[in-house]
Design an enzyme around this catalytic site. Structure first.
Site, PDB file in Angstrom:
ATOM      1  N   GLY A 250       8.738 -10.534  -2.010  1.00  0.00           N
ATOM      2  CA  GLY A 250      10.027 -10.041  -1.501  1.00  0.00           C
ATOM      3  C   GLY A 250      10.956 -11.187  -1.107  1.00  0.00           C
TER       4      GLY A 250
ATOM      5  N   SER B  70       8.712  -3.833   2.893  1.00  0.00           N
ATOM      6  CA  SER B  70       8.851  -2.384   3.053  1.00  0.00           C
ATOM      7  C   SER B  70       7.783  -1.804   3.965  1.00  0.00           C
ATOM      8  CB  SER B  70       8.798  -1.704   1.684  1.00  0.00           C
ATOM      9  OG  SER B  70       7.628  -2.097   0.997  1.00  0.00           O
TER      10      SER B  70
ATOM     11  N   ASP C 299       1.353  -8.996  -0.647  1.00  0.00           N
ATOM     12  CA  ASP C 299       1.448  -8.572  -2.052  1.00  0.00           C
ATOM     13  C   ASP C 299       0.076  -8.466  -2.705  1.00  0.00           C
ATOM     14  OD1 ASP C 299       4.350  -8.545  -2.162  1.00  0.00           O
ATOM     15  OD2 ASP C 299       4.172 -10.701  -1.867  1.00  0.00           O
TER      16      ASP C 299
ATOM     17  N   GLU D 103       7.324 -16.872   7.459  1.00  0.00           N
ATOM     18  CA  GLU D 103       6.111 -16.083   7.708  1.00  0.00           C
ATOM     19  C   GLU D 103       4.932 -17.013   7.958  1.00  0.00           C
ATOM     20  OE1 GLU D 103       5.379 -13.519   4.417  1.00  0.00           O
ATOM     21  OE2 GLU D 103       7.077 -12.237   4.853  1.00  0.00           O
TER      22      GLU D 103
END
Ligand SMILES: O=C[C@H](O)[C@H](O)[C@H](O)COP(=O)(O)O
Length: 301
Positions: free
Chosen positions: A166, A95, A153, A172
């Protein structure tokens, strides 16, 4: 809320976001609203002041109604200052990073950025970037990435991260491990005293085959830290969550610190069936933390 509103205005001022770019589209930040007309002109001064203050706070309330998302957006605007034309960029999901991708798309459209090659680290980010017209590439064509930008996170005091709540962490880690600079943007709720310190999940990607066996090996590995391993599931039927690459996620919850992160990482990766874990150790070069008091930029070196 009042205090948060005032502090939020300060944050906007610090990153230079003009009133016109505030997400609600409202055009006041810090400007006192004008009077309404004759009736109010004739009202006693204290009444007008009270009405003015009330209107001001109502506008402010509307502006900051999604306070947390605002912090993420503010950090995203700041991080885009690191982007230059001609760069190969790692584009993260989540997000927070979503705002970065939106902003890069906007700057490309405005001609303020040129010749960007984006490498998305999830299918969702790939779709988002495509829809914004951001040119895309991959590590095969660009084995060295100039800059990767992503959320996290957890961030510990040494800028080690937990990622993957997520659902993304493998692509990543590949892209962010290949970059010259890795800038992470978070809101201050993500700061922890030690990795795993939030008590929330530290995700590990595993292959589907005999996942229960792998989960119990992971749990046993961190028995002394009170580890509980749970398969990540989705929906009422609790179907296993399947990642972009067709793997499952085992979420590890710790009651205490797991100690030496590199040793923990090695032990996890030695278990056959494990694909990758969500600890990003010694990878972030900068972390931008957005909080109610403003932006805090932490550099590794
Ligand atoms: O799996 C997702 C990624 O690792 C995200 O970067 C991480 O979960 C942070 O996401 P958000 O910015 O939505 O908090």
């Amino acid at each position: 809320m009042t205090a948060a509103v005032i502090r939020g205005v300060k944050i906007f001022q610090e990153v230079g976001i003009s009133a016109g770019t505030a997400p609600s589209g409202a055009s006041m930040v810090g400007n006192f609203p004008p009077g309404d007309g004759d009736e109010e002109q004739n009202s006693p001064a204290p009444f007008r002041v009270i009405v003015g203050i009330a209107v001001y706070y109502l506008f402010s309330l509307l502006l900051f109604i999604e306070d947390e998302d605002h912090l993420k957006k503010i950090a995203a605007y700041k991080v885009v200052e690191y982007v230059e034309s001609g760069m190969v960029l790692g584009l993260g999901p989540g997000s927070t990073a979503k705002h970065v991708v939106d902003r890069i798309g906007e700057l490309l459209r405005q001609g303020k950025l040129k010749d960007i090659d984006g490498i998305p680290t999830s299918k969702k980010t790939h779709e988002q970037a495509l829809s914004l017209g951001i040119p895309l590439s991959d590590l095969n064509s660009h084995p060295v990435v100039d800059l990767a930008i992503d959320g996290a996170d957890e961030v510990d005091p040494y800028l080690n991260l937990v990622k993957g709540r997520g659902g993304s962490l493998l692509r990543e880690k590949m892209v962010e491990g290949a970059c010259k600079k890795f800038v992470v943007i978070v809101d201050e709720s993500k700061l922890v005293n030690y990795t795993g310190g939030s008590g929330l999940a530290m995700p590990v990607k595993v292959i589907q085959f005999c996942w229960k066996f792998t989960a119990s090996r992971l749990q046993n590995l961190f028995q002394e830290s009170g580890c509980v391993a749970k398969l990540r599931t989705l929906g009422e039927k609790a179907e296993p969550y399947v990642t972009d690459n067709g793997n499952y996620i085992i979420d590890l919850y710790f009651k205490q610190s797991i100690g030496d992160l590199k040793a923990a990482s090695d032990s996890i990766l030695q278990i056959a069936g494990v694909v990758e874990h969500g600890m990003f150790i010694d990878m972030a070069t900068t972390v931008i933390v957005a909080g109610e008091l403003g932006l805090n930029v932490k550099n590794k070196y």
